[in-house]
Design an enzyme around this catalytic site. Sequence first.
Site, short mmCIF file in Angstrom:
data_model
loop_
_atom_site.label_atom_id
_atom_site.label_comp_id
_atom_site.label_asym_id
_atom_site.label_seq_id
_atom_site.Cartn_x
_atom_site.Cartn_y
_atom_site.Cartn_z
N HIS A 1 0.70 -1.17 0.19
CA HIS A 1 -0.04 0.00 -0.42
C HIS A 1 0.88 1.77 -0.57
CE1 HIS A 1 -3.10 3.14 1.40
NE2 HIS A 1 -4.04 2.27 0.50
N GLU B 1 -3.74 1.58 -7.61
CA GLU B 1 -4.13 2.63 -6.72
C GLU B 1 -3.60 3.73 -7.01
OE1 GLU B 1 -6.25 1.85 -2.70
OE2 GLU B 1 -4.55 1.26 -2.60
P1 PGA Z 1 -9.89 5.64 0.01
O1 PGA Z 1 -8.12 4.79 0.46
O2 PGA Z 1 -10.76 4.74 -0.54
O3 PGA Z 1 -9.68 6.60 1.03
O4 PGA Z 1 -9.03 6.90 -1.77
C1 PGA Z 1 -7.80 3.62 -0.62
C2 PGA Z 1 -6.78 3.59 -0.11
O5 PGA Z 1 -6.06 3.57 0.43
O6 PGA Z 1 -6.28 1.37 -0.15
#
Ligand code: PGA
Length: 247
Positions: A96, A168
């Site tokens: 992450h 992401e």
């Molecule tokens: P968010 O976070 O939905 O608050 O943007 C996603 C993540 O950090 O995996």
Amino acid sequence: MFLYIINWKMYFSFRTIGQFCQENYHGFIGLSKLENKKIILCPSHTVLIAISAIFEDFELEIGAQNCSAYMSGPYTGQVSAISLAQMDCTYCIIGHSEVREYFLESDQDISEKALRLLENKIVPILCIGENKENYGVETAKKFLFAQLEPVFKKIKDLGRIRLCIAYEPIWAIGTGVTPKNEYIEKIFEYIIEVSEKICPNTEITLLYGGSVNENNVKKMKSIRDLGGLLIGGASLDFKKFEKIVQL
Ligand code: PGA
């Protein structure tokens, strides 16, 4: 099966996560019965057993938010993949962007973590994503290749295994901004291309994460090749999360 991965990060405490799950118990059970939809709850390590016990009889999966790159040994403060498996975790988030940035997790660490998890029959949810400076399909591809290659090389000889890859973009996490679907689709195509080249035996599920909410989820769900969503902020409010799953 479309996946909804809840990343509760460190928002809840030991007590408040228990309360949240009790208060929304029937709601979660309802969601667990929906066809072709799978909910994966990723709380802090400290409550994995409690959450798994609360939902023991239902089709909700439990995932961790991180694991150690090592099997066992003198690694103070770390949690091993084998312990996660013993606590009924079937998934685990690795790579992450918050862990990469604040805890200096390297691509080498992440690839070891992927291996440890797969050895313990846990599906890794590998998070990748470019920062704002590297936004743009061609630049992002280079950035993402550097994150993907070490993991793919590490797991390529394991035979037929499953891996979730959550794209992401860092600039979309917690900001309320999301990329255009076409942009995500190009990135997905690239991930598939790289995985087919390096580890053709791996079964990949592609996820998107970053500011998914009840207002944009319909648009996000129409992304080509999308196998699920990783949800952070919006998962702190059960009603919002429920809408995301139902829409
Ligand atoms: P968010 O976070 O939905 O608050 O943007 C996603 C993540 O950090 O995996």
